[in-house]
Design a protein around this motif. Structure first.
Motif, PDB file in Angstrom:
ATOM      1  N   ALA A  13       0.800  -1.057  -0.049  1.00  0.00           N
ATOM      2  CA  ALA A  13      -0.037   0.159   0.101  1.00  0.00           C
ATOM      3  C   ALA A  13       0.845   1.262  -0.041  1.00  0.00           C
ATOM      4  O   ALA A  13       1.950   1.541   0.662  1.00  0.00           O
ATOM      5  N   VAL A  14       0.465   2.178  -1.023  1.00  0.00           N
ATOM      6  CA  VAL A  14       1.220   3.337  -0.770  1.00  0.00           C
ATOM      7  C   VAL A  14       0.297   4.634  -0.401  1.00  0.00           C
ATOM      8  O   VAL A  14      -0.604   4.705  -1.107  1.00  0.00           O
ATOM      9  N   THR A  15       0.649   5.134   0.384  1.00  0.00           N
ATOM     10  CA  THR A  15       0.143   6.640   0.809  1.00  0.00           C
ATOM     11  C   THR A  15       0.544   7.824   0.167  1.00  0.00           C
ATOM     12  O   THR A  15       1.743   7.813  -0.309  1.00  0.00           O
ATOM     13  N   GLY A  16      -0.008   8.938   0.597  1.00  0.00           N
ATOM     14  CA  GLY A  16       0.616  10.216  -0.010  1.00  0.00           C
ATOM     15  C   GLY A  16       1.659  10.832   0.750  1.00  0.00           C
ATOM     16  O   GLY A  16       1.673  12.148   1.002  1.00  0.00           O
ATOM     17  N   SER A  17       2.869  10.389   0.936  1.00  0.00           N
ATOM     18  CA  SER A  17       3.887  10.733   1.614  1.00  0.00           C
ATOM     19  C   SER A  17       5.381  10.832   0.610  1.00  0.00           C
ATOM     20  O   SER A  17       5.550  10.022  -0.048  1.00  0.00           O
ATOM     21  N   GLY A  18       5.516  12.266   0.455  1.00  0.00           N
ATOM     22  CA  GLY A  18       6.564  12.188  -0.301  1.00  0.00           C
ATOM     23  C   GLY A  18       8.121  11.739   0.234  1.00  0.00           C
ATOM     24  O   GLY A  18       8.783  11.282  -0.260  1.00  0.00           O
ATOM     25  N   GLU A  33       5.443 -10.580  -8.094  1.00  0.00           N
ATOM     26  CA  GLU A  33       4.246 -11.197  -7.250  1.00  0.00           C
ATOM     27  C   GLU A  33       3.911  -9.992  -6.280  1.00  0.00           C
ATOM     28  O   GLU A  33       3.584 -10.383  -5.121  1.00  0.00           O
ATOM     29  N   VAL A  34       3.662  -8.810  -6.518  1.00  0.00           N
ATOM     30  CA  VAL A  34       3.052  -7.727  -5.755  1.00  0.00           C
ATOM     31  C   VAL A  34       2.068  -7.022  -6.566  1.00  0.00           C
ATOM     32  O   VAL A  34       2.062  -6.740  -7.698  1.00  0.00           O
ATOM     33  N   ASP A  35       1.075  -6.572  -5.659  1.00  0.00           N
ATOM     34  CA  ASP A  35      -0.051  -5.876  -6.056  1.00  0.00           C
ATOM     35  C   ASP A  35      -0.180  -4.466  -5.269  1.00  0.00           C
ATOM     36  O   ASP A  35       0.364  -4.452  -4.081  1.00  0.00           O
ATOM     37  N   LEU A  36      -0.471  -3.501  -5.904  1.00  0.00           N
ATOM     38  CA  LEU A  36      -0.350  -2.303  -5.465  1.00  0.00           C
ATOM     39  C   LEU A  36      -1.839  -1.572  -4.776  1.00  0.00           C
ATOM     40  O   LEU A  36      -2.613  -2.030  -5.434  1.00  0.00           O
ATOM     41  N   PHE A  37      -1.836  -1.182  -3.611  1.00  0.00           N
ATOM     42  CA  PHE A  37      -3.157  -0.664  -3.078  1.00  0.00           C
ATOM     43  C   PHE A  37      -2.699   1.025  -2.807  1.00  0.00           C
ATOM     44  O   PHE A  37      -1.959   1.236  -1.937  1.00  0.00           O
ATOM     45  N   TYR A  38      -3.519   1.884  -3.618  1.00  0.00           N
ATOM     46  CA  TYR A  38      -3.212   3.177  -3.263  1.00  0.00           C
ATOM     47  C   TYR A  38      -4.201   3.997  -2.461  1.00  0.00           C
ATOM     48  O   TYR A  38      -5.458   3.844  -2.719  1.00  0.00           O
ATOM     49  N   SER A  39      -3.734   4.813  -1.494  1.00  0.00           N
ATOM     50  CA  SER A  39      -4.723   5.790  -0.889  1.00  0.00           C
ATOM     51  C   SER A  39      -5.033   6.816  -2.267  1.00  0.00           C
ATOM     52  O   SER A  39      -4.200   7.030  -3.003  1.00  0.00           O
ATOM     53  N   ARG A  40      -6.170   7.731  -1.922  1.00  0.00           N
ATOM     54  CA  ARG A  40      -6.217   8.696  -3.095  1.00  0.00           C
ATOM     55  C   ARG A  40      -4.856   9.673  -3.007  1.00  0.00           C
ATOM     56  O   ARG A  40      -4.846  10.057  -4.208  1.00  0.00           O
ATOM     57  N   ALA A  41      -4.604  10.014  -1.793  1.00  0.00           N
ATOM     58  CA  ALA A  41      -3.742  11.022  -1.842  1.00  0.00           C
ATOM     59  C   ALA A  41      -2.211  10.224  -2.474  1.00  0.00           C
ATOM     60  O   ALA A  41      -1.530  11.032  -2.959  1.00  0.00           O
ATOM     61  N   ARG A  64      -7.433   1.019  -6.424  1.00  0.00           N
ATOM     62  CA  ARG A  64      -7.373   2.679  -6.057  1.00  0.00           C
ATOM     63  C   ARG A  64      -8.491   2.679  -5.067  1.00  0.00           C
ATOM     64  O   ARG A  64      -9.392   2.109  -5.074  1.00  0.00           O
ATOM     65  N   ASP A  65      -8.563   3.687  -4.508  1.00  0.00           N
ATOM     66  CA  ASP A  65      -9.167   4.232  -3.286  1.00  0.00           C
ATOM     67  C   ASP A  65     -10.681   4.761  -4.097  1.00  0.00           C
ATOM     68  O   ASP A  65     -10.881   5.882  -3.998  1.00  0.00           O
ATOM     69  N   ARG A  66     -11.442   3.979  -4.449  1.00  0.00           N
ATOM     70  CA  ARG A  66     -12.736   4.612  -5.251  1.00  0.00           C
ATOM     71  C   ARG A  66     -14.045   4.296  -4.588  1.00  0.00           C
ATOM     72  O   ARG A  66     -15.006   4.774  -5.091  1.00  0.00           O
ATOM     73  N   ALA A  67     -14.251   3.333  -3.713  1.00  0.00           N
ATOM     74  CA  ALA A  67     -15.440   2.898  -3.093  1.00  0.00           C
ATOM     75  C   ALA A  67     -15.498   3.032  -1.691  1.00  0.00           C
ATOM     76  O   ALA A  67     -14.618   3.041  -1.107  1.00  0.00           O
ATOM     77  N   ALA A  68     -16.640   3.195  -1.151  1.00  0.00           N
ATOM     78  CA  ALA A  68     -16.893   3.329   0.392  1.00  0.00           C
ATOM     79  C   ALA A  68     -16.346   2.344   1.155  1.00  0.00           C
ATOM     80  O   ALA A  68     -16.024   2.408   2.358  1.00  0.00           O
ATOM     81  N   SER A  69     -16.666   1.064   0.566  1.00  0.00           N
ATOM     82  CA  SER A  69     -16.652   0.054   1.440  1.00  0.00           C
ATOM     83  C   SER A  69     -15.134  -1.066   1.224  1.00  0.00           C
ATOM     84  O   SER A  69     -15.367  -1.872   1.709  1.00  0.00           O
ATOM     85  N   ALA A  89       3.937   5.419   4.688  1.00  0.00           N
ATOM     86  CA  ALA A  89       2.771   5.480   5.439  1.00  0.00           C
ATOM     87  C   ALA A  89       2.785   6.929   6.297  1.00  0.00           C
ATOM     88  O   ALA A  89       3.775   7.449   6.821  1.00  0.00           O
ATOM     89  N   THR A  90       1.757   7.797   5.593  1.00  0.00           N
ATOM     90  CA  THR A  90       1.801   9.189   6.040  1.00  0.00           C
ATOM     91  C   THR A  90       1.382   9.425   7.513  1.00  0.00           C
ATOM     92  O   THR A  90       1.119   8.368   8.277  1.00  0.00           O
ATOM     93  N   SER A  91       1.345  10.491   8.109  1.00  0.00           N
ATOM     94  CA  SER A  91       1.158  10.953   9.599  1.00  0.00           C
ATOM     95  C   SER A  91      -0.365  10.390   9.856  1.00  0.00           C
ATOM     96  O   SER A  91      -0.790   9.964  10.639  1.00  0.00           O
ATOM     97  N   ASN A  92      -1.197  10.817   8.524  1.00  0.00           N
ATOM     98  CA  ASN A  92      -2.475  10.557   8.571  1.00  0.00           C
ATOM     99  C   ASN A  92      -2.852   9.206   8.797  1.00  0.00           C
ATOM    100  O   ASN A  92      -3.789   8.872   9.551  1.00  0.00           O
ATOM    101  N   THR A  93      -2.214   8.435   7.866  1.00  0.00           N
ATOM    102  CA  THR A  93      -2.692   6.928   7.951  1.00  0.00           C
ATOM    103  C   THR A  93      -2.205   6.145   9.172  1.00  0.00           C
ATOM    104  O   THR A  93      -2.966   5.226   9.690  1.00  0.00           O
TER     105      THR A  93
END
Ligand SMILES: Cc1cc2nc3c(=O)[nH]c(=O)nc-3n(C[C@H](O)[C@H](O)[C@H](O)COP(=O)(O)O)c2cc1C
Length: 182
Positions: A13-18, A33-41, A64-69, A89-93
């Protein structure tokens, strides 16, 4: 839902951290053999630093983060993944994870991985009192707040969770997990 892979894969998982983004993406590019999960940021920030979020893992799936559930959490229930990496991982996450919140794709996969007893490795971007970090166009000096550093420390106490504090530690923790899996 996607077909089940032949054997469990790595979820990243990749979050919005530079901070540590470049180093994390370098490791991702070398993996199979890796799959990616992005936060919107995460998706936005990867673009801001000059990469295409869709082309980092030519063989892997991208969520990608497109659905509420957060429907991709179902992939953890059915055993598609042996390990979750959240890096950077951002401060937020990290704050949300520590509070047990799961209202984004990334916090959801972390919570559900934990409930499925799937180990997670987290590169928390707030681990030092003072850091020089790359903005898209310059280096900036930052002083993570007490609350941010406390969250990183608290996350270290969570079950099935390894918190790492820099890219070298991340690489080592990942190699050691992959070796354990054979
Ligand atoms: C260019 C850029 C770089 C950023 N770098 C960081 C960072 O290093 N650490 C951080 O905690 N947030 C950083 N942010 C802010 C996060 O992206 C923002 O808090 C976002 O809401 C995080 O959402 P997420 O945790 O769901 O990815 C950055 C934002 C931008 C635009």
């Amino acid at each position: 839902m996607q077909a089940r892979p032949e054997k469990p894969r790595l979820a990243w998982a990749v979050t919005g951290s530079g901070h540590y983004l470049k180093e994390c993406l370098e490791i991702v590019r070398e993996l199979d053999e890796v799959d990616l999960f992005y936060s919107r940021a995460g998706e936005e920030v990867v673009r801001m630093y000059g990469d295409d979020p869709k082309s980092l893992v030519p063989e892997g799936r991208i969520y990608r983060d497109r659905a509420a559930s957060s429907p991709p959490v179902g992939l953890f229930y059915r055993g598609d993944y042996h390990t979750l990496v959240v890096a950077p991982a951002t401060s937020n996450t990290v704050a949300k994870m520590v509070l047990g919140l799961s209202d984004t794709l990334v916090t959801n996969v972390y919570a559900q991985a934990g409930k499925c007893r799937i180990p997670s490795i987290i590169l928390a971007c707030d681990s030092e009192a003072e850091v020089d970090t790359p903005a898209p166009d310059r280096i900036v000096r930052l002083w993570p707040r007490k609350v941010d550093l406390e969250h990183t420390e608290k996350l270290k106490t969570f079950e099935a969770t390894t918190v790492v504090e820099n890219a070298d530690q991340l690489f080592e923790a990942l190699q050691s997990r992959l070796a354990e899996l054979g």
